[in-house]
Design a protein around this motif. Sequence first.
Motif, PDB file in Angstrom:
ATOM      1  N   TYR A 199       0.827  -1.194   0.000  1.00 44.19           N
ATOM      2  CA  TYR A 199       0.000   0.000   0.000  1.00 44.19           C
ATOM      3  C   TYR A 199       0.873   1.261   0.000  1.00 44.19           C
ATOM      4  CZ  TYR A 199      -4.676  -1.999   0.632  1.00 44.19           C
ATOM      5  OH  TYR A 199      -5.872  -2.630   0.434  1.00 44.19           O
ATOM      6  N   GLY A 200       1.945   1.207   0.774  1.00 45.59           N
ATOM      7  CA  GLY A 200       2.863   2.353   0.787  1.00 45.59           C
ATOM      8  C   GLY A 200       3.449   2.605  -0.586  1.00 45.59           C
ATOM      9  N   ALA A 201       3.804   1.521  -1.293  1.00 46.81           N
ATOM     10  CA  ALA A 201       4.373   1.666  -2.639  1.00 46.81           C
ATOM     11  C   ALA A 201       3.353   2.224  -3.619  1.00 46.81           C
ATOM     12  CB  ALA A 201       4.901   0.320  -3.127  1.00 46.81           C
ATOM     13  N   LEU A 202       2.085   1.836  -3.448  1.00 44.56           N
ATOM     14  CA  LEU A 202       1.040   2.314  -4.352  1.00 44.56           C
ATOM     15  C   LEU A 202       0.827   3.825  -4.243  1.00 44.56           C
ATOM     16  CD1 LEU A 202      -1.657  -0.506  -3.996  1.00 44.56           C
ATOM     17  CD2 LEU A 202      -0.168  -0.063  -5.957  1.00 44.56           C
ATOM     18  N   THR A 203       1.238   4.429  -3.140  1.00 47.45           N
ATOM     19  CA  THR A 203       1.028   5.872  -2.960  1.00 47.45           C
ATOM     20  C   THR A 203       2.073   6.711  -3.683  1.00 47.45           C
ATOM     21  OG1 THR A 203       2.388   5.997  -0.934  1.00 47.45           O
ATOM     22  CG2 THR A 203       0.054   5.433  -0.673  1.00 47.45           C
ATOM     23  N   ILE A 204       3.116   6.081  -4.189  1.00 41.47           N
ATOM     24  CA  ILE A 204       4.208   6.855  -4.794  1.00 41.47           C
ATOM     25  C   ILE A 204       3.714   7.655  -5.994  1.00 41.47           C
ATOM     26  CG2 ILE A 204       6.411   6.703  -6.007  1.00 41.47           C
ATOM     27  CD1 ILE A 204       7.095   4.280  -4.259  1.00 41.47           C
ATOM     28  N   LEU A 205       3.039   6.993  -6.925  1.00 38.21           N
ATOM     29  CA  LEU A 205       2.604   7.682  -8.152  1.00 38.21           C
ATOM     30  C   LEU A 205       1.614   8.817  -7.865  1.00 38.21           C
ATOM     31  CD1 LEU A 205       1.770   6.076 -11.554  1.00 38.21           C
ATOM     32  CD2 LEU A 205       0.357   7.900 -10.659  1.00 38.21           C
ATOM     33  N   PRO A 206       0.500   8.558  -7.178  1.00 38.49           N
ATOM     34  CA  PRO A 206      -0.465   9.652  -6.992  1.00 38.49           C
ATOM     35  C   PRO A 206       0.061  10.807  -6.155  1.00 38.49           C
ATOM     36  CG  PRO A 206      -1.079   7.742  -5.673  1.00 38.49           C
ATOM     37  CD  PRO A 206       0.015   7.297  -6.576  1.00 38.49           C
TER      38      PRO A 206
END
Length: 762
Positions: free
Chosen positions: A624-631
């Motif tokens: 989940y932490g990694a998924l926040t990088i782009l947005p």
Amino acid sequence: MRAAHRCFSLETIGLISARYPAIMLAALALVTVLAAAGIPRLGFDSEIRNVFQADNTSNETLDREQDAFGAADNDLLVLVEGEALFTPAGLKAFRDFALDSQLVSGVASTISMFAIPGEPSGAQRSASLFPVDLANVPDIDGLKRTVTTHPLAADTLISDDGEAALLVVTLAPTDDPIDASLDVTGDLDDIARTTLAQAGLTHVVTGFPAIRATVVGILTDDQFVFRIAALVIAILLALAFFMHAGYLVLSVLPVAVSTVWLLGGMGWAREDITVVTNVVPTLVMVVTFSNAVHLLLGVRRARIAGVEKHAAIEDAVRTVGPATVMTAVTTAIALLSLALIDRPAIASFGIVGALGATGGCLLVLTLVPALATYLLGPTNPEAELRRANSGLSGVVRRAGQWTARFVVVRAVILATLGVVLLLVSAWFYWLNGPRFRYGDNLPVHSEVSVAARAIDTRLAGSSSLDLLVTLPDGVAANTTQALDIARAAGDVLRGHEAIRSVWSLDVVADWYARGSGSRADLLAEIGSAPMLERLANAERGLLLVTGHIRDTEASDLLALAARIEPQLAELRDRFPGAAFELTGTALHTARSATQMIDLLSWSLLAAIAMIIVLIGLSLRSLAYGALTILPNLLPIGAAGTYLYLTGQQLQFTSIIIFTISFGIAVDSTIHILNHHRARRSTFTDGQKAVEATIATLTPALVLATLALMGGAVTMLSPLPMSQLYGELIVIVLVAALAGDLVFLPALLALFERWKARATAAQ
């Protein structure tokens, strides 16, 4: 639906507030009254240069220069212009203006071209180049040539065409410099109307006292305008979305109270509002409103589902509260990263902003649940649903449902597009170079800015590059050796085109040589002649060589200093024991601003890394932490692209804004991930969970974004710093909303597909 995680259990305070509302409201009222008592103690710090103060060699050198030769902090610069300046009537009007200015209360002294001495004769000098009777000057053209080429006045006190002249008005020390500057400026305007205007001459005033007074006036007006505008925006948005008086009060009242808490706290702490912290109250207001909106929409969702009022309030606290706390933590971390910068003004901004955002979160979790028990009536699902589907709320709701379906279906394309946009915007971001120019931080159309630009155009310049010379041991300032050193130092500065005029001891020596004076006559006056006080300090063994320059962009000024440094190294070899140090407010500010931009960039990267890791840990999922990088990086890249394409480059204010914006933008990401994780167990299909999350949260995210865009009211400010904040906050929030409603759901959908395939493969 229970919360996906507990964030330090701080949201529990909301449950306490809901169960004991009367006690909580009484306590909050007491705190608010105490905070309000601190507001009258709040002051304003208008000095832009304080932003760049630091404990380093550059600062120490500047302090030594100003201690020895004085600073220009008390000098008003009055530029007088007109084609009739060098006519008998114009000269008389200007001289009357200069003489009357000396009599103004609060003025210590004045300097103008009428104080220029004639050529020396032995140890004697004539009182002035100008005759007493200006109406009968036998050769006014000759007088004009003499004055405009005089080494003590040319390009500094009089322009080469004789149509612009400078009056330097030094203010007397006072405990209230702002009011003193305003009073003196007002008196000068009155005198100008009866003297200069009668001769067809105009005048404008600048200088640090006038700049301070102008900035303080703007800061005072801005605080009123920003607070009112942000409050009005919050009221209108709440009306449009909730269409209910109770929800309106619950969403807007925390905004007003948070402002009282912040300003009162700053007052009690004697933390003045500066050109940097000017936007903090507005920032705290919109962040508080955003948190209140998320909590209230959680209450409304529960009431639409038929949950009784008190249970609905507690359910919202349990489900939305942890995300609200987490958003406060991430915003505070982003702002506190600024406290790591070795600049007191920036560190203060970070601390004040972090405390304000944290206080706003605490206020929402305590005030909203307590007050909601009194302002919201019994649950009526039909009425709640009707309001939710009406007006702006209904439009956004339907748009959210369509967006949710579209994103899940087109997840691969949208995720790929998001990655491409991030890479392109990141490339543009890194193309930006550091940029700072003092004049860029002044109101463009203000008198002080107009006057400064006119001085840059008509005279040698409104800024300076100073060379501080420490004489070798045993060499006094009133010796021929000191004069030789001054001449060599002056020649170094004169060799550069950007330096339009040089004022040093050797210039005065050359002027003496034009008459019957001698070097010995000049040296004998050191320590006693006021004219030489800015050139030599006999007690400290210091000389000062001043190069007059235009207001110059930091990179150009640093490049000029770099070209001069090798020549100074030659001087150090030529004069053993002597020290030659480039300094001055302009150079120190350029150095400090460039260093600050670098430091702020690193602090931003540190904040981003910390917040992404913290999100992953709080949700118990590094994925989940990694998924926040782009947005969350996309908004910064978009703002960087805007700066590059508009030629504004990276300024220290823009890096600060990036830090703030990242802390704000990540809030919506946290709410999405928190809600998705909480609802995931209720769906067998992970992609349906993503679709339901976006459809449910779109109204809250859109309303919160619109509320945060209330920060764009700072574009109404005349201060460029505040204007830039407004411009970038709009770009960042639009990009963040796109990232949270389009790209993050697309990534979540792909993540759910990957997990489903991995599970099936097992």
